[in-house]
Design an enzyme around this catalytic site. Structure first.
Site, PDB file in Angstrom:
ATOM      1  N   THR A   6      -1.624   5.559   2.133  1.00 21.89           N
ATOM      2  CA  THR A   6      -2.596   4.895   2.086  1.00 21.89           C
ATOM      3  C   THR A   6      -2.734   3.966   3.583  1.00 21.89           C
ATOM      4  OG1 THR A   6      -2.456   4.964  -0.344  1.00 21.89           O
ATOM      5  CG2 THR A   6      -3.846   3.196   0.661  1.00 21.89           C
ATOM      6  N   HIS A  37       0.493   2.972  -7.780  1.00 18.62           N
ATOM      7  CA  HIS A  37      -0.412   4.017  -7.576  1.00 18.62           C
ATOM      8  C   HIS A  37      -1.718   3.757  -8.499  1.00 18.62           C
ATOM      9  CE1 HIS A  37       2.243   6.305  -4.945  1.00 18.62           C
ATOM     10  NE2 HIS A  37       3.302   6.674  -5.965  1.00 18.62           N
ATOM     11  N   LEU A  90       0.869  -1.188  -0.005  1.00 17.53           N
ATOM     12  CA  LEU A  90      -0.006   0.036   0.010  1.00 17.53           C
ATOM     13  C   LEU A  90       0.742   1.181  -0.017  1.00 17.53           C
ATOM     14  CD1 LEU A  90      -2.871  -0.895   2.605  1.00 17.53           C
ATOM     15  CD2 LEU A  90      -3.074  -1.045   0.128  1.00 17.53           C
ATOM     16  N   ASP A  91       0.424   2.147  -0.688  1.00 15.02           N
ATOM     17  CA  ASP A  91       1.439   3.499  -0.802  1.00 15.02           C
ATOM     18  C   ASP A  91       1.273   4.051   0.632  1.00 15.02           C
ATOM     19  OD1 ASP A  91       1.168   3.231  -3.592  1.00 15.02           O
ATOM     20  OD2 ASP A  91      -0.255   4.552  -3.746  1.00 15.02           O
ATOM     21  N   LYS A  92       2.685   4.743   0.791  1.00  9.44           N
ATOM     22  CA  LYS A  92       2.794   5.213   2.144  1.00  9.44           C
ATOM     23  C   LYS A  92       1.847   6.117   2.810  1.00  9.44           C
ATOM     24  CE  LYS A  92       6.522   8.144   4.394  1.00  9.44           C
ATOM     25  NZ  LYS A  92       7.653   9.143   4.366  1.00  9.44           N
TER      26      LYS A  92
END
Length: 243
Positions: free
Chosen positions: A106, A187, A102-104
Protein backbone atom coordinates in the site's frame (compact mmCIF):
# COMPACT_ATOMS: atom_id res chain seq x y z
CA UNK A 1 19.87 17.48 30.25
CA UNK A 2 23.56 16.66 29.86
CA UNK A 3 25.31 19.03 27.47
CA UNK A 4 26.77 16.23 25.33
CA UNK A 5 23.35 14.57 25.03
CA UNK A 6 21.70 17.84 23.98
CA UNK A 7 24.35 18.53 21.33
CA UNK A 8 24.22 14.96 20.06
CA UNK A 9 20.41 15.01 19.92
CA UNK A 10 20.57 18.25 17.94
CA UNK A 11 22.73 16.67 15.26
CA UNK A 12 26.23 17.91 16.11
CA UNK A 13 27.70 14.41 16.02
CA UNK A 14 27.98 11.35 18.19
CA UNK A 15 28.65 11.71 21.93
CA UNK A 16 32.32 11.00 21.17
CA UNK A 17 32.46 13.69 18.47
CA UNK A 18 30.67 16.18 20.71
CA UNK A 19 33.18 15.57 23.49
CA UNK A 20 35.96 16.50 21.05
CA UNK A 21 34.20 19.79 20.29
CA UNK A 22 33.95 20.48 24.00
CA UNK A 23 37.57 19.55 24.61
CA UNK A 24 38.66 22.04 21.96
CA UNK A 25 36.71 24.82 23.68
CA UNK A 26 34.30 25.27 20.77
CA UNK A 27 31.14 25.26 22.91
CA UNK A 28 29.91 28.13 25.07
CA UNK A 29 27.08 28.06 27.59
CA UNK A 30 25.67 31.47 28.45
CA UNK A 31 28.76 33.07 26.92
CA UNK A 32 31.35 31.02 28.86
CA UNK A 33 33.44 28.20 27.39
CA UNK A 34 32.21 24.86 28.69
CA UNK A 35 34.33 21.71 28.38
CA UNK A 36 32.47 19.35 30.70
CA UNK A 37 30.24 16.98 28.70
CA UNK A 38 28.31 16.09 31.86
CA UNK A 39 27.36 19.71 32.55
CA UNK A 40 23.58 19.93 32.86
CA UNK A 41 21.82 22.60 30.84
CA UNK A 42 18.25 23.72 30.31
CA UNK A 43 17.53 24.21 26.59
CA UNK A 44 14.65 26.54 27.48
CA UNK A 45 16.72 28.98 29.54
CA UNK A 46 20.42 28.47 28.74
CA UNK A 47 22.06 29.89 25.62
CA UNK A 48 24.34 27.35 23.99
CA UNK A 49 26.54 28.18 21.02
CA UNK A 50 29.07 26.47 18.76
CA UNK A 51 31.73 28.83 17.36
CA UNK A 52 29.38 31.74 17.94
CA UNK A 53 26.34 30.11 16.31
CA UNK A 54 23.43 29.50 18.66
CA UNK A 55 22.35 25.89 19.03
CA UNK A 56 18.58 25.51 18.58
CA UNK A 57 17.41 22.44 20.43
CA UNK A 58 14.65 20.28 18.97
CA UNK A 59 13.18 17.38 20.86
CA UNK A 60 10.67 16.10 18.32
CA UNK A 61 10.47 15.66 14.58
CA UNK A 62 7.28 15.28 12.52
CA UNK A 63 7.49 14.03 8.94
CA UNK A 64 4.91 13.40 6.23
CA UNK A 65 5.96 10.69 3.79
CA UNK A 66 4.43 9.43 0.57
CA UNK A 67 5.11 5.78 1.32
CA UNK A 68 5.90 3.75 -1.78
CA UNK A 69 4.70 0.18 -2.28
CA UNK A 70 7.21 -2.54 -1.43
CA UNK A 71 8.50 -0.74 1.67
CA UNK A 72 7.67 -1.79 5.22
CA UNK A 73 6.09 0.55 7.76
CA UNK A 74 8.74 -0.29 10.33
CA UNK A 75 11.94 1.09 11.80
CA UNK A 76 14.13 -1.85 10.79
CA UNK A 77 13.93 -5.21 9.07
CA UNK A 78 16.51 -7.84 8.21
CA UNK A 79 15.14 -8.52 4.73
CA UNK A 80 13.08 -5.63 3.40
CA UNK A 81 13.57 -1.89 3.07
CA UNK A 82 11.71 0.16 5.67
CA UNK A 83 10.32 3.69 5.62
CA UNK A 84 13.06 4.76 8.03
CA UNK A 85 15.64 3.57 5.48
CA UNK A 86 14.25 6.22 3.11
CA UNK A 87 15.14 9.04 5.50
CA UNK A 88 18.33 11.06 5.49
CA UNK A 89 20.84 10.82 8.33
CA UNK A 90 19.64 14.14 9.79
CA UNK A 91 16.11 12.78 10.19
CA UNK A 92 17.17 9.29 11.29
CA UNK A 93 19.17 10.92 14.05
CA UNK A 94 15.90 11.71 15.85
CA UNK A 95 14.93 8.01 15.72
CA UNK A 96 11.45 8.56 14.26
CA UNK A 97 8.99 5.70 13.82
CA UNK A 98 5.88 5.32 11.66
CA UNK A 99 2.59 6.22 13.32
CA UNK A 100 0.52 3.17 12.55
CA UNK A 101 1.24 1.12 9.50
CA UNK A 102 0.44 0.79 5.84
CA UNK A 103 0.64 -2.66 4.28
CA UNK A 104 3.80 -3.40 2.33
CA UNK A 105 2.00 -3.10 -1.02
CA UNK A 106 0.00 0.00 0.00
CA UNK A 107 1.17 3.53 -0.73
CA UNK A 108 0.20 6.94 0.53
CA UNK A 109 0.26 9.18 3.57
CA UNK A 110 2.42 8.06 6.48
CA UNK A 111 3.35 10.14 9.51
CA UNK A 112 6.73 9.53 11.15
CA UNK A 113 7.69 11.07 14.47
CA UNK A 114 9.57 10.43 17.71
CA UNK A 115 6.73 12.01 19.73
CA UNK A 116 5.42 8.88 21.42
CA UNK A 117 2.59 10.62 23.27
CA UNK A 118 1.14 12.15 20.11
CA UNK A 119 1.51 8.89 18.23
CA UNK A 120 -0.23 6.93 20.99
CA UNK A 121 -3.18 9.29 21.03
CA UNK A 122 -3.54 9.26 17.23
CA UNK A 123 -3.55 5.45 17.21
CA UNK A 124 -5.78 4.83 20.21
CA UNK A 125 -9.01 3.10 19.07
CA UNK A 126 -10.93 5.31 21.49
CA UNK A 127 -9.88 8.42 19.53
CA UNK A 128 -11.56 7.23 16.30
CA UNK A 129 -9.20 9.27 14.11
CA UNK A 130 -10.61 9.12 10.54
CA UNK A 131 -8.44 7.85 7.69
CA UNK A 132 -9.44 8.09 4.03
CA UNK A 133 -8.24 5.68 1.36
CA UNK A 134 -8.49 5.61 -2.43
CA UNK A 135 -8.79 2.14 -3.90
CA UNK A 136 -9.24 0.29 -7.15
CA UNK A 137 -11.47 -2.71 -6.62
CA UNK A 138 -11.95 -5.76 -8.81
CA UNK A 139 -15.72 -6.02 -9.08
CA UNK A 140 -18.69 -3.71 -9.45
CA UNK A 141 -19.07 -1.67 -6.26
CA UNK A 142 -22.71 -0.84 -5.63
CA UNK A 143 -24.89 1.25 -3.36
CA UNK A 144 -25.58 -1.97 -1.45
CA UNK A 145 -21.89 -2.02 -0.54
CA UNK A 146 -22.12 1.62 0.56
CA UNK A 147 -25.02 0.74 2.84
CA UNK A 148 -23.24 -2.35 4.18
CA UNK A 149 -20.13 -0.34 5.02
CA UNK A 150 -22.28 2.31 6.70
CA UNK A 151 -23.65 -0.38 9.02
CA UNK A 152 -20.33 -2.15 9.52
CA UNK A 153 -19.33 -5.45 7.95
CA UNK A 154 -18.26 -8.77 9.44
CA UNK A 155 -14.62 -9.61 8.71
CA UNK A 156 -13.19 -13.11 8.23
CA UNK A 157 -12.36 -13.37 11.95
CA UNK A 158 -15.98 -12.50 12.91
CA UNK A 159 -15.02 -8.96 13.94
CA UNK A 160 -17.71 -6.40 13.12
CA UNK A 161 -16.19 -3.14 11.88
CA UNK A 162 -17.30 0.28 12.92
CA UNK A 163 -19.31 2.14 10.26
CA UNK A 164 -17.30 3.37 7.27
CA UNK A 165 -18.17 6.00 4.67
CA UNK A 166 -17.85 4.59 1.13
CA UNK A 167 -17.93 6.94 -1.87
CA UNK A 168 -18.12 5.30 -5.29
CA UNK A 169 -16.08 7.29 -7.79
CA UNK A 170 -16.50 4.86 -10.68
CA UNK A 171 -18.45 1.61 -10.75
CA UNK A 172 -17.37 -0.99 -13.33
CA UNK A 173 -15.58 -4.32 -13.55
CA UNK A 174 -12.74 -2.41 -11.89
CA UNK A 175 -14.31 0.18 -9.59
CA UNK A 176 -12.72 3.23 -8.00
CA UNK A 177 -13.73 4.31 -4.53
CA UNK A 178 -12.83 6.39 -1.51
CA UNK A 179 -13.39 4.90 1.94
CA UNK A 180 -13.15 6.65 5.30
CA UNK A 181 -12.78 4.49 8.40
CA UNK A 182 -11.95 5.27 12.03
CA UNK A 183 -10.08 2.11 12.98
CA UNK A 184 -7.04 0.29 11.65
CA UNK A 185 -7.38 -3.47 11.87
CA UNK A 186 -4.85 -5.61 10.00
CA UNK A 187 -5.53 -5.32 6.21
CA UNK A 188 -8.86 -3.71 7.15
CA UNK A 189 -9.81 -2.05 3.85
CA UNK A 190 -8.95 -5.19 1.88
CA UNK A 191 -10.86 -7.40 4.30
CA UNK A 192 -13.90 -5.12 4.27
CA UNK A 193 -14.17 -5.53 0.51
CA UNK A 194 -13.57 -9.26 0.78
CA UNK A 195 -16.56 -9.30 3.16
CA UNK A 196 -18.75 -8.07 0.28
CA UNK A 197 -17.17 -10.40 -2.29
CA UNK A 198 -14.67 -8.03 -3.93
CA UNK A 199 -10.91 -7.63 -4.06
CA UNK A 200 -8.79 -4.49 -3.61
CA UNK A 201 -6.12 -4.35 -6.32
CA UNK A 202 -4.64 -0.93 -5.48
CA UNK A 203 -4.73 1.03 -2.23
CA UNK A 204 -3.52 4.49 -1.29
CA UNK A 205 -4.05 6.42 1.94
CA UNK A 206 -5.02 10.03 1.32
CA UNK A 207 -5.66 11.43 4.80
CA UNK A 208 -5.10 10.76 8.49
CA UNK A 209 -7.08 13.00 10.79
CA UNK A 210 -6.47 16.57 9.60
CA UNK A 211 -3.41 15.61 7.53
CA UNK A 212 -3.76 15.34 3.76
CA UNK A 213 -1.12 13.76 1.55
CA UNK A 214 0.88 16.54 -0.12
CA UNK A 215 0.29 16.10 -3.88
CA UNK A 216 3.80 17.41 -4.55
CA UNK A 217 5.40 14.48 -2.72
CA UNK A 218 6.54 11.77 -5.11
CA UNK A 219 6.68 8.15 -4.00
CA UNK A 220 9.34 7.81 -1.31
CA UNK A 221 9.61 11.55 -0.71
CA UNK A 222 8.92 13.22 2.62
CA UNK A 223 8.89 16.63 4.27
CA UNK A 224 8.47 18.10 7.71
CA UNK A 225 4.96 19.03 8.75
CA UNK A 226 4.14 22.70 8.46
CA UNK A 227 3.40 24.63 11.65
CA UNK A 228 -0.29 24.67 10.67
CA UNK A 229 -0.40 20.90 10.13
CA UNK A 230 1.32 20.25 13.44
CA UNK A 231 -1.05 22.62 15.22
CA UNK A 232 -4.04 20.81 13.69
CA UNK A 233 -2.66 17.46 14.88
CA UNK A 234 -2.12 18.74 18.39
CA UNK A 235 -5.57 20.35 18.45
CA UNK A 236 -7.04 17.02 17.38
CA UNK A 237 -5.06 15.33 20.14
CA UNK A 238 -6.37 17.78 22.74
CA UNK A 239 -9.97 17.59 21.54
CA UNK A 240 -9.89 13.80 21.63
CA UNK A 241 -8.47 13.90 25.15
CA UNK A 242 -11.35 16.11 26.26
CA UNK A 243 -13.81 13.77 24.55
Amino acid sequence: MRLDKLLSNTGYGSRKEVRQLLKKGMIRVNGAVEKDPAQHVDPDSDTISLLGEEVIYREFIYLMMHKPPGVLSATEDNRDQTVVDLLGSEERHFEPFPVGRLDKDTEGLLLLTNDGKLAHNLLSPKKEVPKTYYAKVAGVVTEEDTEAFARGVILDDAYETKPGVLHILHSAEESEIELTITEGKFHQVKRMFEAVGKKVVYLKRLTMGPLELDPDLELGEYRELTEEELLQLKELDRSKQKG
